[in-house]
Design a protein around this motif. Structure first.
Motif, mmCIF file in Angstrom:
data_model
loop_
_atom_site.group_PDB
_atom_site.id
_atom_site.type_symbol
_atom_site.label_atom_id
_atom_site.label_comp_id
_atom_site.label_asym_id
_atom_site.label_seq_id
_atom_site.Cartn_x
_atom_site.Cartn_y
_atom_site.Cartn_z
ATOM 1 N N TYR A 251 0.831 -1.204 0.000
ATOM 2 C CA TYR A 251 0.000 0.000 0.000
ATOM 3 C C TYR A 251 0.870 1.261 0.000
ATOM 4 O O TYR A 251 0.495 2.289 -0.555
ATOM 5 C CB TYR A 251 -0.884 -0.035 1.249
ATOM 6 C CG TYR A 251 -1.974 0.994 1.287
ATOM 7 C CD1 TYR A 251 -3.156 0.825 0.579
ATOM 8 C CD2 TYR A 251 -1.843 2.138 2.073
ATOM 9 C CE1 TYR A 251 -4.171 1.765 0.629
ATOM 10 C CE2 TYR A 251 -2.851 3.083 2.129
ATOM 11 C CZ TYR A 251 -4.020 2.891 1.404
ATOM 12 O OH TYR A 251 -5.011 3.829 1.458
ATOM 13 N N ASN A 252 2.044 1.165 0.628
ATOM 14 C CA ASN A 252 2.915 2.353 0.747
ATOM 15 C C ASN A 252 4.099 2.345 -0.215
ATOM 16 O O ASN A 252 4.993 3.177 -0.102
ATOM 17 C CB ASN A 252 3.420 2.463 2.188
ATOM 18 C CG ASN A 252 2.296 2.812 3.133
ATOM 19 O OD1 ASN A 252 1.549 3.758 2.909
ATOM 20 N ND2 ASN A 252 2.128 2.017 4.180
ATOM 21 N N LEU A 253 4.105 1.413 -1.156
ATOM 22 C CA LEU A 253 5.232 1.300 -2.084
ATOM 23 C C LEU A 253 5.105 2.313 -3.228
ATOM 24 O O LEU A 253 4.039 2.454 -3.814
ATOM 25 C CB LEU A 253 5.241 -0.124 -2.654
ATOM 26 C CG LEU A 253 6.557 -0.710 -3.107
ATOM 27 C CD1 LEU A 253 7.563 -0.732 -1.965
ATOM 28 C CD2 LEU A 253 6.333 -2.129 -3.613
ATOM 29 N N ASP A 254 6.180 3.009 -3.528
ATOM 30 C CA ASP A 254 6.159 3.958 -4.644
ATOM 31 C C ASP A 254 6.201 3.215 -5.975
ATOM 32 O O ASP A 254 6.998 2.299 -6.152
ATOM 33 C CB ASP A 254 7.375 4.896 -4.587
ATOM 34 C CG ASP A 254 7.205 5.954 -3.519
ATOM 35 O OD1 ASP A 254 6.050 6.238 -3.150
ATOM 36 O OD2 ASP A 254 8.224 6.493 -3.069
ATOM 37 N N VAL A 255 5.359 3.621 -6.913
ATOM 38 C CA VAL A 255 5.409 3.039 -8.262
ATOM 39 C C VAL A 255 6.674 3.529 -8.955
ATOM 40 O O VAL A 255 7.445 2.769 -9.516
ATOM 41 C CB VAL A 255 4.176 3.455 -9.101
ATOM 42 C CG1 VAL A 255 4.280 2.911 -10.518
ATOM 43 C CG2 VAL A 255 2.906 2.935 -8.444
ATOM 44 N N ILE A 256 6.876 4.842 -8.903
ATOM 45 C CA ILE A 256 8.071 5.431 -9.511
ATOM 46 C C ILE A 256 9.119 5.527 -8.423
ATOM 47 O O ILE A 256 8.992 6.308 -7.491
ATOM 48 C CB ILE A 256 7.767 6.829 -10.068
ATOM 49 C CG1 ILE A 256 6.611 6.774 -11.049
ATOM 50 C CG2 ILE A 256 9.011 7.428 -10.709
ATOM 51 C CD1 ILE A 256 5.996 8.119 -11.321
ATOM 52 N N GLN A 257 10.125 4.686 -8.511
ATOM 53 C CA GLN A 257 11.167 4.722 -7.498
ATOM 54 C C GLN A 257 12.236 5.709 -7.918
ATOM 55 O O GLN A 257 12.797 5.602 -9.011
ATOM 56 C CB GLN A 257 11.797 3.340 -7.371
ATOM 57 C CG GLN A 257 10.976 2.410 -6.515
ATOM 58 C CD GLN A 257 11.722 1.125 -6.304
ATOM 59 O OE1 GLN A 257 12.163 0.506 -7.267
ATOM 60 N NE2 GLN A 257 11.899 0.735 -5.066
ATOM 61 N N LEU A 258 12.516 6.647 -7.053
ATOM 62 C CA LEU A 258 13.569 7.609 -7.383
ATOM 63 C C LEU A 258 14.917 6.929 -7.280
ATOM 64 O O LEU A 258 15.173 6.176 -6.354
ATOM 65 C CB LEU A 258 13.509 8.780 -6.414
ATOM 66 C CG LEU A 258 12.302 9.690 -6.567
ATOM 67 C CD1 LEU A 258 12.310 10.740 -5.496
ATOM 68 C CD2 LEU A 258 12.298 10.324 -7.940
ATOM 69 N N ASN A 259 15.762 7.171 -8.255
ATOM 70 C CA ASN A 259 17.131 6.679 -8.162
ATOM 71 C C ASN A 259 18.044 7.702 -8.820
ATOM 72 O O ASN A 259 17.627 8.828 -9.106
ATOM 73 C CB ASN A 259 17.261 5.284 -8.785
ATOM 74 C CG ASN A 259 16.944 5.283 -10.256
ATOM 75 O OD1 ASN A 259 16.841 6.336 -10.878
ATOM 76 N ND2 ASN A 259 16.795 4.118 -10.820
ATOM 77 N N VAL A 260 19.265 7.300 -9.056
ATOM 78 C CA VAL A 260 20.249 8.274 -9.527
ATOM 79 C C VAL A 260 19.944 8.769 -10.942
ATOM 80 O O VAL A 260 20.303 9.882 -11.309
ATOM 81 C CB VAL A 260 21.664 7.679 -9.407
ATOM 82 C CG1 VAL A 260 21.840 6.510 -10.366
ATOM 83 C CG2 VAL A 260 22.729 8.723 -9.619
ATOM 84 N N ILE A 261 19.292 7.952 -11.752
ATOM 85 C CA ILE A 261 18.926 8.408 -13.088
ATOM 86 C C ILE A 261 17.481 8.908 -13.064
ATOM 87 O O ILE A 261 16.746 8.638 -12.132
ATOM 88 C CB ILE A 261 19.116 7.301 -14.142
ATOM 89 C CG1 ILE A 261 18.384 6.031 -13.711
ATOM 90 C CG2 ILE A 261 20.573 7.025 -14.379
ATOM 91 C CD1 ILE A 261 18.418 4.931 -14.728
ATOM 92 N N GLY A 262 17.098 9.621 -14.081
ATOM 93 C CA GLY A 262 15.743 10.176 -14.121
ATOM 94 C C GLY A 262 15.679 11.491 -13.361
ATOM 95 O O GLY A 262 16.665 12.202 -13.240
#
Lengths: 192, 348
Positions: B39-50
């Motif tokens: 329920y609390n998981l991000d769909v778009i995971q922030l990482n070093v790229i993007g």
């Protein structure tokens, strides 16, 4: 007054840097031409559907069916948006039964499943699907706007970068399924 | 790029087939996670790229430093010596540096729309020499033009790995176009600085564009076409030339927190239309409205850092440097020798 020729890098060092950088560019360009297959394959395995697949698995734990067979089946009706995301579920043991994932091409086949994921490609015939599954003890799950309002039981929605879901508890009761309060607590409740 | 996006959307499998993973397709089994964790998981995971756009309701504060060093002259692609310029004009530039400090803020009202505002602060220095060998340095400093941009995802999504964005922006004339210097030993000693030394355009400019973004777990790539269209005349009777930018880039995440990147940036900019009557177009080439345009392709290499956890979570740092690999100027004009930029952003 300042010296006019005050540049921070001498011309020879700049020229050498250019040669090194252009060599690096050619090297990286070569690598880039090698990876498009790998890159596109990875992008197709969508995280959104990995989460939705895990939700489908969890729903089994929080929903009681009046009766079970030897296996618990999750069917996909319509175009499959999951890619490979459902594959890890196949063969898992849940509630003491083996989980089977299959694609179905008719509502009649869907009646044999415990959970049926109705793809958004079936948007135009949702009412027909709901009517056919009304007495079949099947948990209908979708991802189409109006799915739960229209008579489906659980509908995935995207909220603040997270996958959340709506539940039409009345539709679940009509179908004879018992949904646990823990699942209802997290859901946005909707009515037909 | 559109074909790739559509190709993904149209992907289908044959009915009544058992599920088996397709070769080469990476997937994560998240069934070990609890309902609350999912329920609390991000769909778009922030990482070093993007990080080009932001998920709904996210705010980003950032600061970017840019430095450009110019020296030597080109007319077209031909090298021009100072002596040659001094035969045509009483003075010639010998070098120039442009330093830019740019605070920026971004806000995403929805997953599809990101708004941003940037206010550059410039410090420009140009070294000059007269025919008699007298050297002096011109300088200007202050805020440049305020930029407001909107990025709208028209096709695709982050989760699908490819997106097409529509860019719509506007530049507001907050930068000065009346920069003057006083140099002892010159006659007159106080004079209006040339066009490249002014801090702003003096006009309201439109900045439409298109951006293509591709992301996989390890790679990020993209291309952007951005234009700056200027209309009318500013208070001093001229407008800067339109600008057309086309760039492409690729980055590879070696770890969750470190990714090197490459970028190629092509730029065409036009000559000044009209003229400021206070700028002496015969004193040096920089004051001639017909010697301002050019074309340039820059090659840039960068390193990008991202903090995935801890108190500085979601902080990004990037450093990029490069040089022109092609330059063609309506000169004589100063040629660009190298460029450097560094950025720091924090999202919450």
């Amino acid at each position: 007054m300042r010296n006019a020729n005050r540049h921070l890098l001498p011309a020879r060092i700049l020229a050498a840097l250019k040669v090194v950088c252009l060599s690096a560019l050619l090297g990286v360009a070569y690598i880039c031409f090698q990876v498009p297959h790998q890159a596109s394959a990875q992008s197709l395995s969508s995280r959104e559907y990995e989460i939705k697949a895990a939700y489908l698995y969890n729903f089994i734990k929080y929903v009681d069916w009046p009766s079970y067979g030897d296996t618990i089946s999750i069917g996909i009706l319509g175009n499959d948006p999951f890619g490979a995301a459902l594959a890890p579920l196949n063969g898992k043991i849940v509630k003491g039964r083996r989980l089977v994932i299959k694609h179905v091409d008719s509502v009649r086949d869907a009646q044999q499943c415990q959970i049926i994921f109705v793809s958004s490609s079936e948007k135009q015939r949702l009412q027909e699907i709901f009517e056919s599954l009304r007495s079949a003890r099947v948990l209908t799950v979708g991802e189409t706007q109006g799915f739960a309002d229209g008579g489906g039981i659980i509908n995935f929605i995207e909220e603040n970068n997270k996958v959340r879901f709506e539940i039409n508890a009345e539709a679940a009761r009509r179908t004879g399924l018992n949904i646990s309060s823990e699942l209802l607590k997290l859901a946005r409740l909707v009515k037909s | 790029m559109l074909l790739l996006t559509l190709g993904y959307s149209a992907e289908a499998q044959s009915p009544n087939s058992d599920m088996t993973p397709r070769s080469g397709e990476a997937t994560h089994d998240l069934t070990g996670l609890s309902l609350e964790e999912l329920y609390n998981l991000d769909v778009i995971q922030l990482n070093v790229i993007g990080g080009h756009t932001h998920p709904a309701h996210e705010i980003m504060f950032g600061y970017e430093f840019m430095f450009m060093d110019m020296g030597g002259h080109l007319s077209g692609t031909r090298d021009v010596s100072e002596a040659e310029i001094l035969r045509q004009f009483p003075s010639a530039s010998t070098g120039m540096t442009v330093e830019e400090h740019m605070p920026e803020i971004m806000y995403a009202p929805t997953n599809k729309l990101t708004l941003m505002a940037m206010l550059p602060i410039k410090h420009i220095e140009m070294d000059m020499v007269l025919r008699d060998g007298f050297h002096f340095t011109e300088h200007s400093q202050g805020i440049s033009d305020l930029q407001i941009m909107a990025l709208y995802t028209a096709l695709g999504s982050v989760s699908k790995g490819q997106r097409l964005l529509i860019d719509a922006g506007m530049s507001f004339p907050t930068g000065s176009i009346d920069e003057k210097n006083t140099i002892a030993g010159l006659d007159p000693s106080t004079f209006k600085l040339e066009y490249p030394m002014q801090l702003g355009s003096g006009t309201y400019d439109f900045r439409p564009g298109l951006t293509y973004l591709g992301e996989s777990k390890k790679w990020a790539w993209g291309a952007e076409a951005l234009t700056t269209l200027r209309f009318g005349r500013n208070d001093n009777g001229y407008r800067l030339g339109n600008e057309y930018n086309l760039m492409g880039w690729v980055g590879y995440a070696l770890t969750d927190w470190f990714a090197p990147s490459l970028r190629v940036n092509g730029r065409i900019w036009g000559n000044v239309h009209g003229a400021d009557p206070e700028i002496d177009s015969t004193f040096d080439a920089e004051g001639d409205p017909h010697r301002q345009g050019g074309r340039r392709v820059d090659f840039l290499m960068g390193v990008n850092f991202f903090v995935p956890e801890g108190i500085f979570k979601r902080t990004r740092v990037n450093i990029e440097g490069g040089f022109p690999i092609y330059e063609n100027l309506d000169g004589p004009q100063l040629s660009t020798r190298w460029l450097l930029s560094a950025g720091l952003t924090y999202s919450f």
